[in-house]
Design an enzyme around this catalytic site. Structure first.
Site, PDB file in Angstrom:
ATOM      1  NE  ARG A 130     -30.613 150.463  30.712  1.00 46.60           N
ATOM      2  CZ  ARG A 130     -30.894 150.962  31.911  1.00 46.60           C
ATOM      3  NH1 ARG A 130     -32.144 151.178  32.252  1.00 46.60           N
ATOM      4  NH2 ARG A 130     -29.939 151.257  32.753  1.00 46.60           N
TER       5      ARG A 130
ATOM      6  CE  LYS B 107     -40.819 151.983   9.468  1.00 44.68           C
ATOM      7  NZ  LYS B 107     -40.152 152.890   8.504  1.00 44.68           N
TER       8      LYS B 107
ATOM      9  CG  HIS C 110     -25.896 149.171  34.310  1.00 42.29           C
ATOM     10  ND1 HIS C 110     -25.403 150.252  33.601  1.00 42.29           N
ATOM     11  CD2 HIS C 110     -27.092 149.583  34.836  1.00 42.29           C
ATOM     12  CE1 HIS C 110     -26.264 151.266  33.694  1.00 42.29           C
ATOM     13  NE2 HIS C 110     -27.288 150.878  34.434  1.00 42.29           N
TER      14      HIS C 110
ATOM     15  NE  ARG D 131     -32.495 155.848  38.807  1.00 41.96           N
ATOM     16  CZ  ARG D 131     -33.765 156.014  39.161  1.00 41.96           C
ATOM     17  NH1 ARG D 131     -34.114 157.001  39.926  1.00 41.96           N
ATOM     18  NH2 ARG D 131     -34.698 155.166  38.754  1.00 41.96           N
ATOM     19  CB  THR D 132     -28.981 154.757  32.613  1.00 41.31           C
ATOM     20  OG1 THR D 132     -28.894 154.007  33.820  1.00 41.31           O
ATOM     21  CG2 THR D 132     -27.753 154.480  31.766  1.00 41.31           C
TER      22      THR D 132
HETATM   23  C1  NCD Z   1     -30.418 149.612  37.243  1.00 45.79           C
HETATM   24  C2  NCD Z   1     -30.498 148.856  35.925  1.00 45.79           C
HETATM   25  O1  NCD Z   1     -31.069 149.345  34.944  1.00 45.79           O
HETATM   26  O2  NCD Z   1     -29.924 147.775  35.898  1.00 45.79           O
HETATM   27  N1  NCD Z   1     -30.895 150.925  37.135  1.00 45.79           N
HETATM   28  C3  NCD Z   1     -30.016 151.916  36.781  1.00 45.79           C
HETATM   29  O3  NCD Z   1     -29.504 151.934  35.690  1.00 45.79           O
HETATM   30  N2  NCD Z   1     -29.735 152.848  37.701  1.00 45.79           N
HETATM   31  C4  NCD Z   1     -31.011 148.870  38.381  1.00 45.79           C
HETATM   32  C5  NCD Z   1     -32.398 148.328  38.254  1.00 45.79           C
HETATM   33  O4  NCD Z   1     -33.093 148.531  37.270  1.00 45.79           O
HETATM   34  O5  NCD Z   1     -32.826 147.693  39.222  1.00 45.79           O
END
Ligand code: NCD
Length: 306
Positions: free
Chosen positions: A104, A83, A132, A54-55
């Site tokens: 991320r 590397k 997040h 999703r993100t």
């Molecule tokens: C979450 C995350 O990555 O922290 N997912 C997301 O970004 N929607 C929740 C999760 O991974 O459980």
């Protein structure tokens, strides 16, 4: 006001600045065509050192729907990280090519460190078990669409409150608003970290930490379910012992109010039974869609586009 800024932690923006983002997101939902050239000529980078559906897709779709373009990786081994390149060098290089970047990373604080090396806006899309903030944007936009505003409501958080970064960011955000109450439902071992508890206490927010879901269901305006974060456990046995402690099913939904909405950042594993999906109170897929709209608004604001 937000032009050139980075979003690493929910405390990076004040209430008025968040308001600007949500107002624009609501406007985009009402009239998305109006914005389909807003980011023409701009490029976004998505640097994902951890898995994502999703993100990453919502950021990339957001940029495309704004008429911009994106480059990036979803697998760090396809970049020079394999590397041995350090993050600071990678981000300084990416800065030469793009206008804005999303990162991320499994290490807590990595996006914060990266932001100190560049002058383009950087967005934290999740750093280890820490924060997040753009999931919080998604959650808040969803709450506003369902109930108008976030104040004077009782929020239940259930599952892995220790490693779940989405709940840390959401609680940090909600703690700045009036009349909120928190019910935190988790096994003892997966309770909220102390620094989050301190934030709640400092703001005098009423909260309870409990180990059962049913007795509290009828108090809640929102129940925010989370997955037990397998990848953050030191050993598999603990994960297996704790993973199915809370499962929201049709039976448990009977304890909830007619307008207790169920949120989940997704991905779901077992913590919400599939049979709950057809209940109109289940709003997690609407939430995923809102994520794209609010990220469109965020990108525009950080790029200073009107
Ligand atoms: C979450 C995350 O990555 O922290 N997912 C997301 O970004 N929607 C929740 C999760 O991974 O459980």
């Amino acid at each position: 006001m937000l032009k050139g800024r980075s979003l690493i932690d929910p405390s990076d923006f004040n209430r008025d600045e968040f308001r600007e983002i949500f107002d624009l997101a609501h406007e985009i939902i009402e009239n998305p065509e109006k914005f389909n050239k807003s980011c023409e000529g701009k490029i976004l980078a998505t640097l994902f050192y951890e898995p994502s559906t999703r993100t990453r897709f919502s950021f990339e779709a957001a940029m495309l729907r704004l008429g911009g373009k994106f480059i990036g990786f979803s697998e760090p081994n396809s970049s020079s990280a394999a590397k041995g390149e350090n993050l600071a060098d990678t981000i300084r290089t990416i800065e030469c090519y793009v206008d804005i970047a999303v990162i991320r990373h499994p290490k807590e604080g990595a996006p914060n460190v990266a932001s100190q090396y560049v002058s383009i806006p950087l967005i934290n899309a999740g750093d280890g078990g820490h924060q997040h903030p753009t999931q919080t944007l998604t959650d808040i936009l969803t709450i506003e669409r369902l109930r108008g505003d976030v104040e004077n409501k009782t929020y239940g958080f259930c599952g892995d409150l220790k490693f779940g970064r989405t709940v840390h960011s959401l609680i940090k955000f909600l703690s700045n608003y009036e009349g909120v109450k928190f019910i935190m439902i988790s096994p003892e071992e997966l309770r909220m970290p102390e620094y989050i508890r301190e934030i709640i206490k400092k703001k005098n927010i009423p909260f309870e930490e409990v180990e059962k879901m049913e007795p509290y269901m009828s108090d809640l305006d929102f129940l925010y379910m989370t997955r037990v974060q397998r990848e953050r456990f030191f050993n598999e046995e603990d994960y297996i012992r704790l993973k199915d402690r809370f499962i929201l099913d049709k039976d448990k939904m009977r304890y909830a109010k007619k307008d207790t909405y169920i949120l989940h950042p997704l991905p779901r594993v077992n913590e919400i039974s599939l049979e709950v999906d057809n209940d109109p109170r289940a709003q997690y897929f609407a939430q995923a869609k809102n994520g794209m709209y609010v990220r469109m608004a965020l990108i525009m604001k950080l790029l200073g586009i009107k």
